[in-house]
Write a protein that holds these residues in place. Structure first.
Motif, PDB file in Angstrom:
ATOM      1  N   ALA A 139      35.340  54.329  46.316  1.00 25.82           N
ATOM      2  CA  ALA A 139      36.927  53.806  46.149  1.00 25.82           C
ATOM      3  C   ALA A 139      38.021  52.878  47.077  1.00 25.82           C
ATOM      4  O   ALA A 139      38.223  51.308  47.421  1.00 25.82           O
ATOM      5  CB  ALA A 139      37.999  54.772  45.596  1.00 25.82           C
ATOM      6  N   PRO A 140      37.280  53.652  48.354  1.00 20.69           N
ATOM      7  CA  PRO A 140      38.323  52.928  49.795  1.00 20.69           C
ATOM      8  C   PRO A 140      37.345  51.598  50.157  1.00 20.69           C
ATOM      9  O   PRO A 140      37.447  50.626  50.447  1.00 20.69           O
ATOM     10  CB  PRO A 140      38.026  53.960  50.167  1.00 20.69           C
ATOM     11  N   ALA A 141      35.954  51.782  49.396  1.00 24.92           N
ATOM     12  CA  ALA A 141      34.999  50.758  50.242  1.00 24.92           C
ATOM     13  C   ALA A 141      34.755  49.661  49.457  1.00 24.92           C
ATOM     14  O   ALA A 141      34.509  48.547  50.006  1.00 24.92           O
ATOM     15  CB  ALA A 141      33.868  51.146  50.902  1.00 24.92           C
ATOM     16  N   ARG A 142      34.808  49.545  48.313  1.00 24.73           N
ATOM     17  CA  ARG A 142      34.520  48.773  46.913  1.00 24.73           C
ATOM     18  C   ARG A 142      35.343  47.548  46.936  1.00 24.73           C
ATOM     19  O   ARG A 142      34.937  46.605  46.824  1.00 24.73           O
ATOM     20  CB  ARG A 142      34.553  49.539  45.802  1.00 24.73           C
ATOM     21  N   PRO A 143      36.259  47.372  47.283  1.00 27.94           N
ATOM     22  CA  PRO A 143      37.370  46.143  47.408  1.00 27.94           C
ATOM     23  C   PRO A 143      36.832  45.709  48.557  1.00 27.94           C
ATOM     24  O   PRO A 143      36.321  44.560  48.239  1.00 27.94           O
ATOM     25  CB  PRO A 143      38.662  46.749  47.731  1.00 27.94           C
ATOM     26  N   TRP A 144      36.484  46.098  49.291  1.00 24.39           N
ATOM     27  CA  TRP A 144      35.720  45.370  50.463  1.00 24.39           C
ATOM     28  C   TRP A 144      34.144  45.284  50.111  1.00 24.39           C
ATOM     29  O   TRP A 144      33.867  43.064  50.730  1.00 24.39           O
ATOM     30  CB  TRP A 144      35.204  45.908  52.055  1.00 24.39           C
ATOM     31  N   LEU A 145      33.531  45.454  49.184  1.00 26.60           N
ATOM     32  CA  LEU A 145      32.452  45.116  49.033  1.00 26.60           C
ATOM     33  C   LEU A 145      32.558  43.362  47.508  1.00 26.60           C
ATOM     34  O   LEU A 145      31.931  42.665  48.542  1.00 26.60           O
ATOM     35  CB  LEU A 145      31.354  45.755  47.991  1.00 26.60           C
ATOM     36  N   VAL A 146      34.244  43.440  47.042  1.00 26.80           N
ATOM     37  CA  VAL A 146      34.340  42.362  46.540  1.00 26.80           C
ATOM     38  C   VAL A 146      34.464  41.330  46.856  1.00 26.80           C
ATOM     39  O   VAL A 146      34.604  40.323  46.666  1.00 26.80           O
ATOM     40  CB  VAL A 146      35.270  43.320  45.193  1.00 26.80           C
ATOM     41  N   ARG A 147      35.699  42.169  48.295  1.00 26.58           N
ATOM     42  CA  ARG A 147      35.651  40.651  49.048  1.00 26.58           C
ATOM     43  C   ARG A 147      35.133  40.004  48.994  1.00 26.58           C
ATOM     44  O   ARG A 147      34.779  38.341  49.413  1.00 26.58           O
ATOM     45  CB  ARG A 147      36.507  41.060  50.318  1.00 26.58           C
ATOM     46  N   LEU A 148      33.254  40.739  50.063  1.00 26.03           N
ATOM     47  CA  LEU A 148      32.447  40.459  51.207  1.00 26.03           C
ATOM     48  C   LEU A 148      31.826  39.061  49.611  1.00 26.03           C
ATOM     49  O   LEU A 148      30.949  37.817  50.201  1.00 26.03           O
ATOM     50  CB  LEU A 148      31.312  40.939  51.079  1.00 26.03           C
ATOM     51  N   VAL A 149      31.423  39.587  48.297  1.00 27.11           N
ATOM     52  CA  VAL A 149      30.605  38.901  47.549  1.00 27.11           C
ATOM     53  C   VAL A 149      31.713  37.546  47.426  1.00 27.11           C
ATOM     54  O   VAL A 149      31.059  36.560  46.960  1.00 27.11           O
ATOM     55  CB  VAL A 149      30.505  39.958  46.259  1.00 27.11           C
ATOM     56  N   ALA A 150      33.012  37.894  46.745  1.00 25.24           N
ATOM     57  CA  ALA A 150      33.804  36.413  46.688  1.00 25.24           C
ATOM     58  C   ALA A 150      34.040  35.443  47.481  1.00 25.24           C
ATOM     59  O   ALA A 150      33.707  34.260  47.068  1.00 25.24           O
ATOM     60  CB  ALA A 150      35.084  36.925  46.246  1.00 25.24           C
ATOM     61  N   GLY A 151      33.787  35.805  48.726  1.00 23.84           N
ATOM     62  CA  GLY A 151      34.197  35.352  50.211  1.00 23.84           C
ATOM     63  C   GLY A 151      32.359  34.514  50.133  1.00 23.84           C
ATOM     64  O   GLY A 151      33.172  33.271  50.965  1.00 23.84           O
ATOM     65  N   GLY A 152      31.307  35.228  50.095  1.00 21.29           N
ATOM     66  CA  GLY A 152      30.119  35.093  50.148  1.00 21.29           C
ATOM     67  C   GLY A 152      30.116  34.176  51.413  1.00 21.29           C
ATOM     68  O   GLY A 152      29.151  33.239  51.766  1.00 21.29           O
ATOM     69  N   GLY A 153      30.498  34.894  52.538  1.00 19.32           N
ATOM     70  CA  GLY A 153      30.540  34.940  53.993  1.00 19.32           C
ATOM     71  C   GLY A 153      30.309  34.862  54.262  1.00 19.32           C
ATOM     72  O   GLY A 153      30.679  34.747  55.612  1.00 19.32           O
ATOM     73  N   THR A 154      31.955  34.127  53.774  1.00 16.22           N
ATOM     74  CA  THR A 154      32.937  33.419  54.923  1.00 16.22           C
ATOM     75  C   THR A 154      33.953  34.375  54.929  1.00 16.22           C
ATOM     76  O   THR A 154      35.060  34.259  55.979  1.00 16.22           O
ATOM     77  CB  THR A 154      33.703  32.416  54.300  1.00 16.22           C
ATOM     78  N   ASP A 155      34.132  35.759  54.913  1.00 10.94           N
ATOM     79  CA  ASP A 155      34.591  36.807  55.200  1.00 10.94           C
ATOM     80  C   ASP A 155      33.783  37.690  56.515  1.00 10.94           C
ATOM     81  O   ASP A 155      33.710  38.615  56.163  1.00 10.94           O
ATOM     82  CB  ASP A 155      35.241  37.349  54.063  1.00 10.94           C
TER      83      ASP A 155
END
Lengths: 124, 367
Positions: free
Chosen positions: B51-67
């Motif tokens: 739960a605490p890590a998944r939003p970061w995974l979503v953020r990484l994917v949505a950002g496409g490496g720009t985060d």
């Protein structure tokens, strides 16, 4: 603020699309199935809808057809998200009045660009 | 002389048997409930960790490496959390492409998952080998195909199945020959998965399939090869499939060749498929040929199919009528002409027309 309706039963896809669109400055409303998407669309009247084709309770194509059938929702632009294997659905989607489509696996950046382009077209 | 068993002893045994059965039943129910409970506990624990890590995974994917913040955050999560999160990261790989996909691959590499999977394919545990194959199929990269091809010979059938799926996902032309070889083994690989994988690889897989069609003496293998060529829509294979349909000694092979030609839709094969529907041929082949003629959609087949609607063999006539309904407008016109004739042909024609109309209406109606 521009409101986007995102409807997809896959939580991964939904969350990524929502995050990307929110990051791009849109207000996003979410549905996990087709029937909910239709209800949300009728209540919220979003500026654009991103609909997965294969959804439980009602497909994206059916939602698109219903949106076009009602005066209040007929002008909402629709982008369909479809699996590569269902590209045959794209033809049906355009026939029902969809404005654009994107195949899965998809690029979040491309999706955001398509949303921007379709919105710009619909406002002209 | 044996003494008769008293009814009370019989009853005692019956009671013991019933009690034993009840105990076994209760034990099974308890084990089932305990298993379910344990699975729920494990899933809840995993969900809590993720739960605490998944939003970061979503953020990484949505950002496409720009985060970079999302990447660093995920690289830093503890080993237990990563173990729980890794399957989610692998799953998401199949749903995105471009920079988003590259970002997840980068994360898996930074976390050492790819390297672990490359080692994992050699481990003793079949579960680890299968998980590793799944991850490698999702990530791809140099050397991956070769490792997965080696797993096609794994001693565990589940691992072999995962390896075939992974190779299909990679769609690496270099794996085509090994997969075709998989069709030639009697039972080592799930053939339907091999066919799906070959289909994803595409035209590169056609030459090894054609070679297998020419060399193979086993009837079942030739039949599988014909089926695979049809599923792939391999237009280049039409002459070989025509030769199989015409000359193969096995009806099964000829039948699958006819079906494949229908799927491919090669106009050059119409005459041979028509010949396969003649009354000199086995019924199963005639039915498949009649079906293939509908799939081919050739106007030239309409008179032949119209005659076949009057065939004394029910399934040949029924299939011919359904195929005519698929050839528009000539086939439908021919069927309409049969409706008023006396005999079973009219029934087949009416049924085919009704079914075709129902299909059209269904396609138009909301699901």
């Amino acid at each position: 603020m521009t409101t986007v309706l995102v409807a997809d039963d896959d939580a991964d896809v939904r969350d990524v699309v929502v995050f990307k669109l929110e990051q791009s400055g849109y207000d996003v409303v979410v549905a996990e199935d087709g029937a909910t998407a239709l209800t949300v669309a009728r209540e919220v009247l979003p500026d654009i809808a991103v609909l997965d084709v294969m959804m439980p309770r009602m497909t994206g194509l059916d939602v698109c057809r219903e949106l076009r059938a009602a005066e209040a929702t007929a002008a909402i632009p629709v982008i369909l998200l479809t699996a590569r294997a269902q590209e045959g659905d794209v033809e049906g989607g355009f026939a029902l009045g969809a404005d654009d489509y994107l195949t899965k696996p998809f690029s979040p950046r491309e999706l955001a660009s398509r949303v921007r382009a379709v919105l710009a077209r619909s406002r002209r | 002389m044996t003494s008769p068993v008293s009814p009370s002893v019989d009853r005692e045994w019956l009671v013991v048997a019933v009690v034993c059965l009840a105990v076994v039943l209760v034990a099974l129910v308890v084990a089932l409930l305990a298993g379910r409970w344990w699975r729920r506990v494990v899933e809840a624990r995993r969900a809590r960790l993720v739960a605490p890590a998944r939003p970061w995974l979503v953020r990484l994917v949505a950002g496409g490496g720009t985060d970079p913040a999302a990447l660093e955050r995920l690289v830093a999560v503890d080993a237990r959390t990563w173990r729980a999160l890794e399957p989610a990261a692998v799953d998401i790989l199949g749903k995105v492409r471009g920079e988003a996909r590259a970002a997840v691959v980068g994360l898996l590499e930074r976390r050492g998952s790819v390297e672990r999977a490359m080692r994992g394919v050699h481990r003793r545990s079949a579960v680890v080998r299968a998980r590793s194959a799944h991850l490698l199929g999702a990530v791809g990269g140099p050397g991956t195909s070769a490792l997965l091809v080696r797993l096609l010979d794994d001693r565990d059938p589940e691992v072999r199945a995962v390896a075939v799926r992974a190779l299909g996902r990679l769609a690496d032309p270099a794996a085509a020959e090994a997969l075709v070889h998989g069709l030639r083994r009697p039972s080592a690989l799930p053939h339907h998965l091999v066919m799906v994988a070959l289909r994803r690889i595409g035209p590169t897989a056609v030459p090894p399939l054609l070679a297998a069609a020419a060399e193979e003496s086993d009837v079942l293998v030739r039949a599988r090869v014909a089926e695979a060529l049809g599923l792939m829509g391999a237009v280049a294979a039409a002459p070989v499939l025509v030769a199989m349909l015409r000359d193969d000694r096995s009806t099964e092979v000829r039948l699958r060749a006819a079906r494949a030609l229908g799927r491919i839709g090669a106009p050059s094969s119409v005459s041979d498929v028509i010949a396969a529907a003649s009354d000199r041929e086995p019924v199963a082949l005639r039915v498949t040929a009649a079906e293939a003629l509908g799939a081919l959609g050739a106007r030239r087949a309409v008179p032949v199919l119209t005659d076949l609607v009057g065939d004394p063999v029910h399934w040949v006539a029924h299939t011919a009528a359904a195929s005519l309904a698929a050839i528009r407008p000539d086939g439908v016109t021919a069927l309409t002409g049969l409706v008023d004739r006396p005999g079973p042909a009219a029934r087949h024609a009416r049924e085919a027309l009704v079914t075709a109309n129902a299909k059209t209406l269904l396609a138009r109606a909301p699901s």
